[in-house]
Design a protein around this motif. Sequence first.
Motif, short mmCIF file in Angstrom:
data_model
loop_
_atom_site.label_atom_id
_atom_site.label_comp_id
_atom_site.label_asym_id
_atom_site.label_seq_id
_atom_site.Cartn_x
_atom_site.Cartn_y
_atom_site.Cartn_z
N GLY A 140 -2.55 27.26 43.53
CA GLY A 140 -1.52 27.35 42.52
C GLY A 140 -2.04 27.88 41.21
N GLU A 141 -3.22 28.51 41.24
CA GLU A 141 -3.74 29.11 40.02
C GLU A 141 -3.42 30.59 40.04
OE1 GLU A 141 -7.80 28.05 40.41
OE2 GLU A 141 -7.55 26.21 39.27
N CYS A 142 -2.97 31.07 38.94
CA CYS A 142 -2.50 32.45 38.91
C CYS A 142 -3.31 33.29 37.93
CB CYS A 142 -1.04 32.51 38.51
SG CYS A 142 0.00 31.54 39.59
N VAL A 167 -1.39 17.14 42.51
CA VAL A 167 -2.60 16.42 42.94
C VAL A 167 -3.82 16.93 42.18
CG1 VAL A 167 -4.16 16.04 44.91
CG2 VAL A 167 -1.69 15.85 45.22
N HIS A 168 -3.91 18.23 42.04
CA HIS A 168 -5.02 18.86 41.32
C HIS A 168 -5.08 18.35 39.87
CE1 HIS A 168 -7.55 22.53 40.36
NE2 HIS A 168 -7.10 22.25 39.16
N GLU A 169 -3.95 18.36 39.19
CA GLU A 169 -3.93 17.91 37.79
C GLU A 169 -4.20 16.41 37.69
OE1 GLU A 169 -4.13 20.08 35.61
OE2 GLU A 169 -3.44 21.79 36.80
N LEU A 170 -3.71 15.67 38.66
CA LEU A 170 -3.97 14.22 38.69
C LEU A 170 -5.46 13.93 38.74
CD1 LEU A 170 -1.43 12.51 41.12
CD2 LEU A 170 -1.90 11.83 38.76
N ALA A 171 -6.19 14.73 39.48
CA ALA A 171 -7.64 14.52 39.58
C ALA A 171 -8.29 14.71 38.21
CB ALA A 171 -8.25 15.47 40.61
N HIS A 172 -7.90 15.79 37.50
CA HIS A 172 -8.41 15.98 36.13
C HIS A 172 -8.05 14.77 35.26
CE1 HIS A 172 -9.67 20.13 36.48
NE2 HIS A 172 -8.46 20.60 36.73
N PHE A 173 -6.83 14.33 35.40
CA PHE A 173 -6.24 13.27 34.57
C PHE A 173 -6.93 11.93 34.78
CE2 PHE A 173 -2.74 10.24 33.68
CZ PHE A 173 -2.34 10.69 32.44
N VAL A 212 -13.92 18.20 37.03
CA VAL A 212 -13.81 19.56 36.50
C VAL A 212 -13.86 20.59 37.63
CG1 VAL A 212 -14.68 19.05 34.18
CG2 VAL A 212 -16.29 19.49 36.03
N HIS A 213 -13.92 21.84 37.26
CA HIS A 213 -13.99 22.92 38.27
C HIS A 213 -15.45 23.20 38.60
CE1 HIS A 213 -10.08 24.03 36.14
NE2 HIS A 213 -9.72 23.60 37.32
N ARG A 214 -15.93 22.64 39.69
CA ARG A 214 -17.33 22.86 40.10
C ARG A 214 -17.42 24.06 41.04
NH1 ARG A 214 -20.42 19.81 36.63
NH2 ARG A 214 -19.87 17.62 36.72
N ASN A 244 -15.73 17.25 41.48
CA ASN A 244 -15.13 18.57 41.66
C ASN A 244 -13.65 18.42 41.95
OD1 ASN A 244 -14.76 21.33 42.15
ND2 ASN A 244 -15.24 21.10 44.33
N VAL A 245 -12.83 18.99 41.11
CA VAL A 245 -11.38 18.83 41.26
C VAL A 245 -10.89 19.35 42.62
CG1 VAL A 245 -10.71 21.02 40.16
CG2 VAL A 245 -9.21 19.01 40.00
N TYR A 246 -11.53 20.39 43.14
CA TYR A 246 -11.08 20.96 44.41
C TYR A 246 -11.37 20.04 45.60
CZ TYR A 246 -10.61 25.15 41.63
OH TYR A 246 -10.25 26.04 40.64
#
Length: 367
Positions: free
Chosen positions: A9-11, A296-302, A314-316, A346-348
Amino acid sequence: MVMVCNRFGECSSRPDPTVKNTQLVTLTGSVGRNGRNLRDDVSQIQDALNRVGPSNGGPVIKLVVDGFVGPKTVRAIEDFQRTQFPGKFPDGRVDPGQRTVGRLNELLVAPPTFNDEMVPAFGGVPSFNNQIVPAFGNGFAPQGGQHGFVQASFVPPPVTTDAQMTLAERHAQDAEKRLTAAIKRMNQAVTAMGKKVRTAKEQELVREINWHFKANADPNPTQHMTKVSTVLATMLAAIKEHNLGTRTILRKGAPPPADPNAIAWAYLGGWTSNKMEEKFITITPMFMTQLSLVIVHELAHFCGGNKSSGKDIVHRASPDPFPTGTKREDGSTNYRDMPPFHARTNVYSYTVYCYPERPEFKVPSTV
Ligand SMILES: [Zn+2]
């Protein structure tokens, strides 16, 4: 320009492949500090920097296009990188196939001026998942530059719409189911990890946590996985409270300035922050995805910790492209070779673990 969105979902915007422009940069070698600096390559970069203009980070005083690299050319590359990639260290070099030359070419194919006739008007929901859709570029931030205005009918309004919020709320419901299932699967995997003899199914569960979270590479796999489970449990608690209506997490808003193409964003450690403005996952006007994966991705950061807490998510490294993946801005290596600490921050890793049915997230059979 076209907007290309990946499966996370990253553009990002890229030059429209149908646009013919003979003046695009095509490098043979690197240009700038410690670059190969072939004369034709250097000339192309000097000319390209002059053409993108100061508002996009090009030199105020135009460079002499002579094919030789001096301090002025290196400084112009750095200034361009600083403007285009805020928060990233400008290395003063343009490498073939990398983001600096990519961004230069994006800007070179864009129309040169902002036109008042390009009235923002949301023209429909483009499809995602690696499909190419027309640009909406900087429609919500015209002060940020001119690029991106190709088809005015696809420029979204500068505010998150109610339809986008409704979609986000639906995804929040799905995220709760995803997290519940992921925690259950992880518990089974950790139990299986302690067994000497495993069934084929148990073996698969263990392989999965070894791949996504590098459990077996940590000196204390059980403790390592407890930390991972805690993050998942925190994510679940956060979205559950939201879905129950006892806590508001999702809200309308604009993308952060450093990433005008963000679909949604969250502060690192928003969950643990005392600041009111950090208590939200912001749904931006770009939110059009059909996937709960973004939530889900943003929740992990949050739900990790604040920056430098050692718990910040973060983005590892991204597992894309399969199977080794790519190192991302906060990582030291690619997805396959991530050390355990990076894997659990790692957020991913969290994102893809919640979508086991997706073929591109499966554990490679060779692992
Ligand atoms: Zn992210």
